[in-house]
Design a protein around this motif. Sequence first.
Motif, PDB file in Angstrom:
ATOM      1  N   GLN A 160       0.824  -1.205   0.000  1.00 26.40           N
ATOM      2  CA  GLN A 160       0.000   0.000   0.000  1.00 26.40           C
ATOM      3  C   GLN A 160       0.860   1.257   0.000  1.00 26.40           C
ATOM      4  O   GLN A 160       0.545   2.239  -0.684  1.00 26.40           O
ATOM      5  CB  GLN A 160      -0.938   0.009   1.210  1.00 26.40           C
ATOM      6  N   PHE A 161       1.955   1.237   0.762  1.00 26.98           N
ATOM      7  CA  PHE A 161       2.867   2.375   0.761  1.00 26.98           C
ATOM      8  C   PHE A 161       3.411   2.625  -0.643  1.00 26.98           C
ATOM      9  O   PHE A 161       3.449   3.766  -1.116  1.00 26.98           O
ATOM     10  CB  PHE A 161       4.033   2.127   1.722  1.00 26.98           C
ATOM     11  N   ALA A 162       3.840   1.553  -1.311  1.00 28.89           N
ATOM     12  CA  ALA A 162       4.396   1.699  -2.654  1.00 28.89           C
ATOM     13  C   ALA A 162       3.366   2.275  -3.618  1.00 28.89           C
ATOM     14  O   ALA A 162       3.689   3.159  -4.424  1.00 28.89           O
ATOM     15  CB  ALA A 162       4.892   0.344  -3.159  1.00 28.89           C
ATOM     16  N   LEU A 163       2.144   1.810  -3.526  1.00 28.47           N
ATOM     17  CA  LEU A 163       1.097   2.332  -4.411  1.00 28.47           C
ATOM     18  C   LEU A 163       0.818   3.800  -4.133  1.00 28.47           C
ATOM     19  O   LEU A 163       0.690   4.612  -5.051  1.00 28.47           O
ATOM     20  CB  LEU A 163      -0.183   1.511  -4.254  1.00 28.47           C
ATOM     21  N   ASP A 164       0.724   4.142  -2.863  1.00 29.82           N
ATOM     22  CA  ASP A 164       0.451   5.545  -2.502  1.00 29.82           C
ATOM     23  C   ASP A 164       1.571   6.456  -2.984  1.00 29.82           C
ATOM     24  O   ASP A 164       1.305   7.541  -3.532  1.00 29.82           O
ATOM     25  CB  ASP A 164       0.291   5.673  -0.983  1.00 29.82           C
ATOM     26  N   GLN A 165       2.812   6.042  -2.787  1.00 24.10           N
ATOM     27  CA  GLN A 165       3.942   6.864  -3.210  1.00 24.10           C
ATOM     28  C   GLN A 165       4.028   6.965  -4.728  1.00 24.10           C
ATOM     29  O   GLN A 165       4.372   8.019  -5.273  1.00 24.10           O
ATOM     30  CB  GLN A 165       5.240   6.271  -2.652  1.00 24.10           C
ATOM     31  N   THR A 166       3.706   5.871  -5.406  1.00 28.43           N
ATOM     32  CA  THR A 166       3.742   5.893  -6.875  1.00 28.43           C
ATOM     33  C   THR A 166       2.696   6.854  -7.421  1.00 28.43           C
ATOM     34  O   THR A 166       2.949   7.596  -8.384  1.00 28.43           O
ATOM     35  CB  THR A 166       3.508   4.483  -7.450  1.00 28.43           C
ATOM     36  N   LYS A 167       1.536   6.874  -6.803  1.00 29.60           N
ATOM     37  CA  LYS A 167       0.465   7.775  -7.238  1.00 29.60           C
ATOM     38  C   LYS A 167       0.857   9.232  -7.035  1.00 29.60           C
ATOM     39  O   LYS A 167       0.427  10.107  -7.786  1.00 29.60           O
ATOM     40  CB  LYS A 167      -0.827   7.461  -6.483  1.00 29.60           C
ATOM     41  N   LEU A 168       1.685   9.492  -6.010  1.00 31.12           N
ATOM     42  CA  LEU A 168       2.162  10.857  -5.797  1.00 31.12           C
ATOM     43  C   LEU A 168       3.170  11.269  -6.864  1.00 31.12           C
ATOM     44  O   LEU A 168       3.323  12.457  -7.166  1.00 31.12           O
ATOM     45  CB  LEU A 168       2.805  10.983  -4.409  1.00 31.12           C
ATOM     46  N   SER A 169       3.877  10.277  -7.422  1.00 26.01           N
ATOM     47  CA  SER A 169       4.908  10.561  -8.424  1.00 26.01           C
ATOM     48  C   SER A 169       4.361  10.612  -9.839  1.00 26.01           C
ATOM     49  O   SER A 169       4.964  11.217 -10.719  1.00 26.01           O
ATOM     50  CB  SER A 169       6.021   9.505  -8.350  1.00 26.01           C
ATOM     51  N   THR A 170       3.270   9.937 -10.077  1.00 24.71           N
ATOM     52  CA  THR A 170       2.653   9.961 -11.392  1.00 24.71           C
ATOM     53  C   THR A 170       1.142   9.920 -11.244  1.00 24.71           C
ATOM     54  O   THR A 170       0.608   9.137 -10.458  1.00 24.71           O
ATOM     55  CB  THR A 170       3.116   8.760 -12.262  1.00 24.71           C
ATOM     56  N   SER A 171       0.484  10.753 -11.977  1.00 23.47           N
ATOM     57  CA  SER A 171      -0.982  10.814 -11.907  1.00 23.47           C
ATOM     58  C   SER A 171      -1.631   9.834 -12.869  1.00 23.47           C
ATOM     59  O   SER A 171      -2.846   9.802 -13.005  1.00 23.47           O
ATOM     60  CB  SER A 171      -1.461  12.236 -12.234  1.00 23.47           C
ATOM     61  N   HIS A 172      -0.814   9.022 -13.514  1.00 21.14           N
ATOM     62  CA  HIS A 172      -1.338   8.127 -14.545  1.00 21.14           C
ATOM     63  C   HIS A 172      -1.089   6.661 -14.224  1.00 21.14           C
ATOM     64  O   HIS A 172      -0.909   5.847 -15.123  1.00 21.14           O
ATOM     65  CB  HIS A 172      -0.722   8.478 -15.906  1.00 21.14           C
ATOM     66  N   LEU A 173      -1.076   6.315 -12.941  1.00 22.06           N
ATOM     67  CA  LEU A 173      -0.951   4.913 -12.550  1.00 22.06           C
ATOM     68  C   LEU A 173      -2.310   4.238 -12.734  1.00 22.06           C
ATOM     69  O   LEU A 173      -3.291   4.607 -12.093  1.00 22.06           O
ATOM     70  CB  LEU A 173      -0.504   4.787 -11.096  1.00 22.06           C
ATOM     71  N   ILE A 174      -2.350   3.263 -13.619  1.00 23.09           N
ATOM     72  CA  ILE A 174      -3.613   2.593 -13.931  1.00 23.09           C
ATOM     73  C   ILE A 174      -3.425   1.088 -13.853  1.00 23.09           C
ATOM     74  O   ILE A 174      -2.310   0.584 -13.975  1.00 23.09           O
ATOM     75  CB  ILE A 174      -4.130   2.974 -15.337  1.00 23.09           C
TER      76      ILE A 174
END
Length: 324
Positions: A45-59
């Motif tokens: 969950q941490f990795a997903l949250d941080q990735t979403k902060l770095s890119t708005s296009h995580l799908i």
Amino acid sequence: MESLSFSFFLTTTIKPHPLLSTTKIKRFSCSMKEASAYSYQKFVQFALDQTKLSTSHLIPSYLQDDFSTLKAMDGKTDLKMCSYQAPKIRLLRNLSIEQSDGMQVMDFAVFPEAEFDLPIFCANFFTSANTNIVVLDLNPLHDVINETHYKQKYYKSLIPLGLKYAELLPWGGKLTSESLQFFSPIVIWSKFSSSHEKHDILFSAFKDYYKAWLNLMNQATEETDVSQISLNREAQHRYLTWRAQKDPGYNILKRLIGETLAKDVVKKFLFNGVNELGNKTFLDYFPEYECGDGSINEKRSIVGKSFENRPWDARGVFVDDIFS
């Protein structure tokens, strides 16, 4: 990597029932409910949250439709998978395995698009009531033992981070020389008794390493040279080909979910790209493993050399000449 993946951790832990139970793939999200103190769910969950902060296009990846949740044939083991993609990320995927006795495994990885020579983020963690076996690294896409430029580009600034956790999570014992070609100078390879303190340290290491990887991703510029993109693609394909062939996960998964599903999970999910990024075979990349009859030598190591202690010094220089 090789014997250090999630599947290696399970070789003496999971003993599937020989009778086949109904296996069904269901939709699954990486967002998870609160679990036990040693759960790896918060890592994902941490990795997903941080990735979403770095890119708005995580799908969600297209793989999510076919690889989600599996029930093992023993009726006691759950396999949960999720996968995503983003502009610079070819595949972010995770496989979690949970057994009713509290055993947990996390196999988490992030593979870059071929237009970027970014390292591959790799986290393979196993926990039982008494034992933890962990591998955490930014696996180099290109040679960091002999190619100074690539090592300087991605790892020079991260050496202090690696040294910090090398003290907190000491080297876990023998590691084959073949495995080292896929590890970086900051790799964490460790074994330790289960405790809240160690688990907290591991979570801290995971967070720091993942934020470091995201920082590299954010700074990475897209390669436009066709020849370099081709080199990146082949390097990633070589990595995937090694993992898919030498990782013992296939045999473990075959016992857990059957041969057909095991092949799909290994080649289409865990090491997705081995069938898509290139046409070379395992023996094309690693001809030294060819037997006289043309088959592949199944030994873990044919060099026969292993490293009991960390083979990099405090400056990140490899201290053995086996690859020079």
